[in-house]
Design a protein around this motif. Structure first.
Motif, mmCIF file in Angstrom:
data_model
loop_
_atom_site.group_PDB
_atom_site.id
_atom_site.type_symbol
_atom_site.label_atom_id
_atom_site.label_comp_id
_atom_site.label_asym_id
_atom_site.label_seq_id
_atom_site.Cartn_x
_atom_site.Cartn_y
_atom_site.Cartn_z
ATOM 1 N N GLY A 79 0.645 -1.225 -0.122
ATOM 2 C CA GLY A 79 -0.225 0.055 0.112
ATOM 3 C C GLY A 79 0.612 1.346 0.028
ATOM 4 O O GLY A 79 0.502 2.097 -0.762
ATOM 5 N N ARG B 80 0.063 3.244 -3.704
ATOM 6 C CA ARG B 80 -0.763 4.410 -3.592
ATOM 7 C C ARG B 80 -0.297 5.483 -4.323
ATOM 8 O O ARG B 80 -0.647 6.100 -5.260
ATOM 9 C CB ARG B 80 -1.300 4.667 -2.105
ATOM 10 N N THR C 148 -7.590 -0.315 -9.840
ATOM 11 C CA THR C 148 -7.085 0.517 -8.517
ATOM 12 C C THR C 148 -6.751 -0.167 -7.507
ATOM 13 O O THR C 148 -7.116 -1.495 -7.594
ATOM 14 C CB THR C 148 -8.610 1.449 -7.845
ATOM 15 N N VAL C 149 -6.078 0.315 -6.555
ATOM 16 C CA VAL C 149 -5.377 -0.316 -5.393
ATOM 17 C C VAL C 149 -6.409 -1.149 -4.585
ATOM 18 O O VAL C 149 -6.312 -2.357 -4.153
ATOM 19 C CB VAL C 149 -4.764 0.577 -4.628
ATOM 20 N N ASP C 150 -7.760 -0.489 -4.636
ATOM 21 C CA ASP C 150 -8.812 -1.286 -3.579
ATOM 22 C C ASP C 150 -9.330 -2.546 -4.288
ATOM 23 O O ASP C 150 -10.093 -3.202 -3.761
ATOM 24 C CB ASP C 150 -10.065 -0.204 -3.259
#
Length: 403
Positions: free
Chosen positions: A136, A140, A373-375
């Protein structure tokens, strides 16, 4: 990673390319030469951002004759998800008559791989140090770049930022590990971090790799391409493994290099440049283990193992490593021509393997778009791939090299 459903327009173009379609005459061919000296990180002779000033020599399958294509034709292929290799500057890699083989090794250097796993205690201790925090912390800001397109200022800046993160890890560890940029004819550089070999086997190099660039399928230069899974996930998967090796005082017999390639989405550009430079310099590359997308899965949770354009012994080794050091089984699947950078090493005549997030090639429909995306990622899933990278570095890096 490049894949997708073939559109009617691209299907017509692809059929034309394979059957002998003649695009407009080549406008100009820029030769790109890497030095064969000890310093193979050559500078580019070309103006950044001008990669497509001329037509490019594109190969869409192992059997197909390469063809010169204009930018608009290349974009048709890209938007259709057609896998290809841009061989304009690396034609020497593709001259062997045996290079059309979908598996096995073309003419090149064949290394010895370990047949038994003997570094269990060291691997277990190193794996204990792996966490998901770095994922993370790096992803990000890395995905905050509008895109990481290789032929753009974003591509250059994101590569420089990533190199800074790698150098900071080395500096914090105090390890004697080199970090360098490998320049290409486009703005984005590949990054190479090297643990020197400590024994008589140091003439061989073991490679752990991922690609750092991202692309928007419809607007490559300007479109939003977060690239969290493709291939931000692979980028941080091997970066976390690299971090732990630094902390453990990793000192292999063979040299072990971590590579973050530029320009994969443009037709494996960065990895082909590196593979050709190493081959010209007489480097003995033992094997490359490539990580392209490690963060998304559905259905059966496995380590996908690419079966084509890799060699059987490398795949067998990855299976043993995964069984011994991760909680996931492996499952082979065909990825297709030019699907990622492992193919560059295979084409150059070196061993290669590729680990993928699942055995479902097109499972993540977010890639090449602002939805990547990261999520959407599963960090715990990615951690199994970092374990695999650590185990690979120990078992192959410390193994006795070829006689």
């Amino acid at each position: 990673m490049k894949f997708g459903i073939l559109s009617l327009a691209a299907a017509g173009l692809l059929a034309g390319v394979v059957s002998g379609f003649q695009p407009q005459q080549q406008q100009h061919h820029f030769a790109h030469h890497h030095s064969a000296s000890a310093d193979i990180r050559t500078s580019s002779d070309f103006t950044p951002g001008k990669l497509y000033d001329s037509q490019r020599l594109i190969k869409v399958s192992a059997a197909a004759k390469p063809r010169w294509l204009a930018l608009e034709d290349i974009l048709v292929l890209r938007r259709a998800g057609v896998r290809f290799m841009d061989i304009t500057d690396t034609q020497a890699l593709h001259t062997s008559s045996s290079s059309s083989s979908a598996s096995g090794l073309v003419e090149g250097y064949t290394s010895r791989l370990p047949t038994k796993l003997v570094r269990g205690e060291e691997v277990a201790a190193a794996v204990e140090g792996l966490t998901t925090k770095l994922y993370g912390d790096v992803l990000r800001p890395f995905t905050a770049f509008h895109n990481r397109y290789y032929d753009s200022e974003n591509g250059r800046k994101s590569s420089e930022w990533l190199q800074g993160q790698i150098q900071d890890l080395v500096a914090a560890s105090g390890a004697n590990v080199s970090v360098s940029a490998f320049s290409h004819r486009f703005p984005q550089s590949s990054i190479i971090a090297r643990f020197e070999g400590q024994g008589s086997d140091s003439s061989e190099t073991v490679v752990v790799s991922a690609h750092q660039d991202s692309v928007n399928q419809w607007l490559p230069w300007f479109g939003r391409a977060n690239g969290a899974d493709d291939d931000g996930s692979g980028t941080v998967t091997i970066l976390e493994a690299f971090r732990v090796l630094l902390q453990r005082g990793f000192a292999p017999r063979r040299a072990v290099e971590f590579h973050w390639y530029a320009g994969e989405e443009g037709g494996l550009l960065g990895s082909q440049d590196v593979a050709l430079a190493y081959k010209k310099a007489g480097r003995h590359v033992a094997v490359d283990l490539h990580f392209d997308m490690t963060g998304f899965w559905r259905g059966e949770q496995v380590i996908g193992l690419v079966s084509d354009h890799t060699d059987p012994e490398s795949r067998a080794l990855v299976k043993r490593l995964a069984a011994a050091y991760t909680r996931l089984a492996t499952k082979e699947f065909a990825c297709g021509y030019g699907c990622s950078d492992h193919a560059s090493w295979n084409t150059a005549g070196f061993r290669s393997a590729m680990a993928f997030e699942s055995a479902e090639l097109e499972g993540n429909t977010n890639i090449h778009s602002p939805r990547d995306t990261v999520d959407t990622l599963d960090f715990d899933h990615m951690l199994e791939f970092s374990k695999l990278a650590v185990a690979f570095a120990y078992e192959v890096g410390y193994d006795k090299a070829s006689a």
